[in-house]
Design a protein around this motif. Sequence first.
Motif, mmCIF file in Angstrom:
data_model
loop_
_atom_site.group_PDB
_atom_site.id
_atom_site.type_symbol
_atom_site.label_atom_id
_atom_site.label_comp_id
_atom_site.label_asym_id
_atom_site.label_seq_id
_atom_site.Cartn_x
_atom_site.Cartn_y
_atom_site.Cartn_z
ATOM 1 N N HIS A 278 -7.320 -1.064 2.022
ATOM 2 C CA HIS A 278 -7.329 -1.329 0.578
ATOM 3 C C HIS A 278 -7.391 -0.012 -0.195
ATOM 4 C CE1 HIS A 278 -7.580 -5.648 0.895
ATOM 5 N NE2 HIS A 278 -8.667 -5.579 1.640
ATOM 6 N N ARG A 281 -4.102 1.846 0.329
ATOM 7 C CA ARG A 281 -2.987 1.209 -0.358
ATOM 8 C C ARG A 281 -3.067 1.395 -1.870
ATOM 9 N NH1 ARG A 281 -2.972 -3.829 -2.450
ATOM 10 N NH2 ARG A 281 -4.960 -4.340 -1.445
ATOM 11 N N ILE A 282 -4.226 1.136 -2.438
ATOM 12 C CA ILE A 282 -4.351 1.164 -3.889
ATOM 13 C C ILE A 282 -4.275 2.600 -4.422
ATOM 14 C CG2 ILE A 282 -5.884 0.622 -5.816
ATOM 15 C CD1 ILE A 282 -6.884 -1.777 -4.109
ATOM 16 N N VAL A 318 -12.232 -1.942 -2.294
ATOM 17 C CA VAL A 318 -12.126 -3.045 -1.331
ATOM 18 C C VAL A 318 -12.223 -4.381 -2.065
ATOM 19 C CG1 VAL A 318 -13.271 -4.221 0.578
ATOM 20 C CG2 VAL A 318 -12.909 -1.774 0.686
ATOM 21 N N GLY A 321 -9.169 -4.900 -4.079
ATOM 22 C CA GLY A 321 -8.051 -5.248 -3.208
ATOM 23 C C GLY A 321 -8.159 -6.655 -2.642
ATOM 24 N N GLN A 322 -9.379 -7.137 -2.555
ATOM 25 C CA GLN A 322 -9.577 -8.495 -2.026
ATOM 26 C C GLN A 322 -9.317 -9.566 -3.079
ATOM 27 O OE1 GLN A 322 -13.633 -8.208 -0.667
ATOM 28 N NE2 GLN A 322 -13.050 -7.930 1.478
ATOM 29 N N PRO A 327 -2.770 -7.306 -1.275
ATOM 30 C CA PRO A 327 -1.654 -6.685 -0.569
ATOM 31 C C PRO A 327 -0.355 -7.439 -0.813
ATOM 32 C CG PRO A 327 -3.535 -6.895 0.875
ATOM 33 C CD PRO A 327 -3.863 -7.651 -0.376
ATOM 34 N N ARG A 330 0.107 -9.387 -5.846
ATOM 35 C CA ARG A 330 -0.839 -8.763 -6.774
ATOM 36 C C ARG A 330 -0.995 -9.612 -8.022
ATOM 37 N NH1 ARG A 330 1.593 -3.759 -5.032
ATOM 38 N NH2 ARG A 330 3.338 -4.153 -6.405
ATOM 39 N N ASP A 410 4.312 -1.839 0.850
ATOM 40 C CA ASP A 410 3.345 -2.927 0.703
ATOM 41 C C ASP A 410 3.759 -4.101 1.548
ATOM 42 O OD1 ASP A 410 2.017 -2.844 -2.653
ATOM 43 O OD2 ASP A 410 1.358 -1.976 -0.789
#
Length: 422
Positions: A278, A281-282, A318, A321-322, A327, A330, A410
């Motif tokens: 997360h 990625r972010i 995290v 992202g959750q 992922p 969005r 992604d």
Amino acid sequence: MQTRAGVPMGNDDLSSGLSSPPSDLDNYSDEEREVKEEEGEKDGKNNSIVSRFFRSSSPGKSSGAQKAPGKAIAPVKKEPTLGLGDIVPTLIREKVKKRENIVEKKPRVKKVKDGERVKVEAPENWEEVYEKLREMRKMVEAPVDTMGCERLGDKAATPKLRRFHTLISLMLSSQTKDTVNAVAMKKLQEQLPGGLCLESILGVEPKRLDELIRIVGFHNRKTEYIKKAAVILRDKHGGDIPDTFEGLTALPGVGPKMAHLCLSAAWDRTEGIGVDVHVHRICNLWGWVKTTTPEGTREALQAWLPRDRWREINFLLVGFGQTICLPRGRRCGECTLSNGLCRAAYMEPKKVKVKKEKRVISEGSDEDFDDDNYAAPERSMRPKRRRVKVEVKEEEEVGDEDMLVADIEDVVPNLAKFRYKR
DNA sequence: TTTGACACAAGTTCACGGCC
DNA sequence: GGCCGTGAACTTGTGTCAAA
């Protein structure tokens, strides 16, 4: 958007087990410090960002932190404990802001492997993004808020036992959702004779342990790792968990991410950023870093992110992202960064056409692949598997090249690579 | 609308190939 | 031969999407 029904998210709400803020620059590595000192010299004055940063710290000793022999111990300003719920209470925030006024603007300097230096500048709007991220996280409850690894320990247990719980929880957490991890931890605590402790882990049969954690991913390997780690803890650490990064990563099944998180949660020490997918990625999505691996993200992020954010950044991202910046799919409509602070908001909904073509590039016989009847556990003893190259082609048009890469990755991680399948 | 196939999430270890 | 980088393997639930 899932909110906590009218309940303000107090510090403890989000942060038990992660209760302390990172101390100041007490844990800069020798290399970083060397570079930073060199920077000061280069400036012809001992007034570099870092010298000033270091000077801003008051003398002290880090909280029981064991330093590697020969490592310089920088002065530490012990800040009051704070919770991760509100993560930085007002007073602390003011302190942080004061310090940031000193630190910001000038790029930090970081050494890279070949000895060259590259300047690492903080993204222009990162503080604005950061504050909005904090605000969003206060409004949304994520699994990590209630079932994060540091929250699964027995609150009534001794500190030593809680540290052990934290470690076990972290070891179980990889490739496993927080919710699932919580169930496995509960089973261990309730069904191991004597509860979850070092002795019960040492005493339990691997098969039984495996049954108890079967719900989590990779339970076979984790069973093995936990048993081995327990022996190491007993023999080399007096039954407690190591309080150093090196000690933690020496345990089987514990890598850099877990070690950093464990140090923070169990020992209240922050020596690095725990970067999971997360965070990786972010940060890449926002353009905060441009990296291909979580470890690269950690280094890049640590190069400019003020140290007092290292601990909470994992927790913030995290959860974000959750719940919002998923992922896949969005929820930009729920994100307050979509008003110009995040480029993802301007991306077209993903229409990545993935074309797959499989072809055998090497193979054993089909009979070799009857895993149902195949019991040999050693990989080296296994028959050669059929390897099928899966070529992935991307056929979508997106204007911005950077966005294209981020967007596609992604959906199709390791885009440039081919994947093998049975 | 349902169903099934496929992709993904999640972190670490280790085998393997390339390079020096 | 040693070092380093790359990528497969490991597990299982869930989400997505195309086909029926």
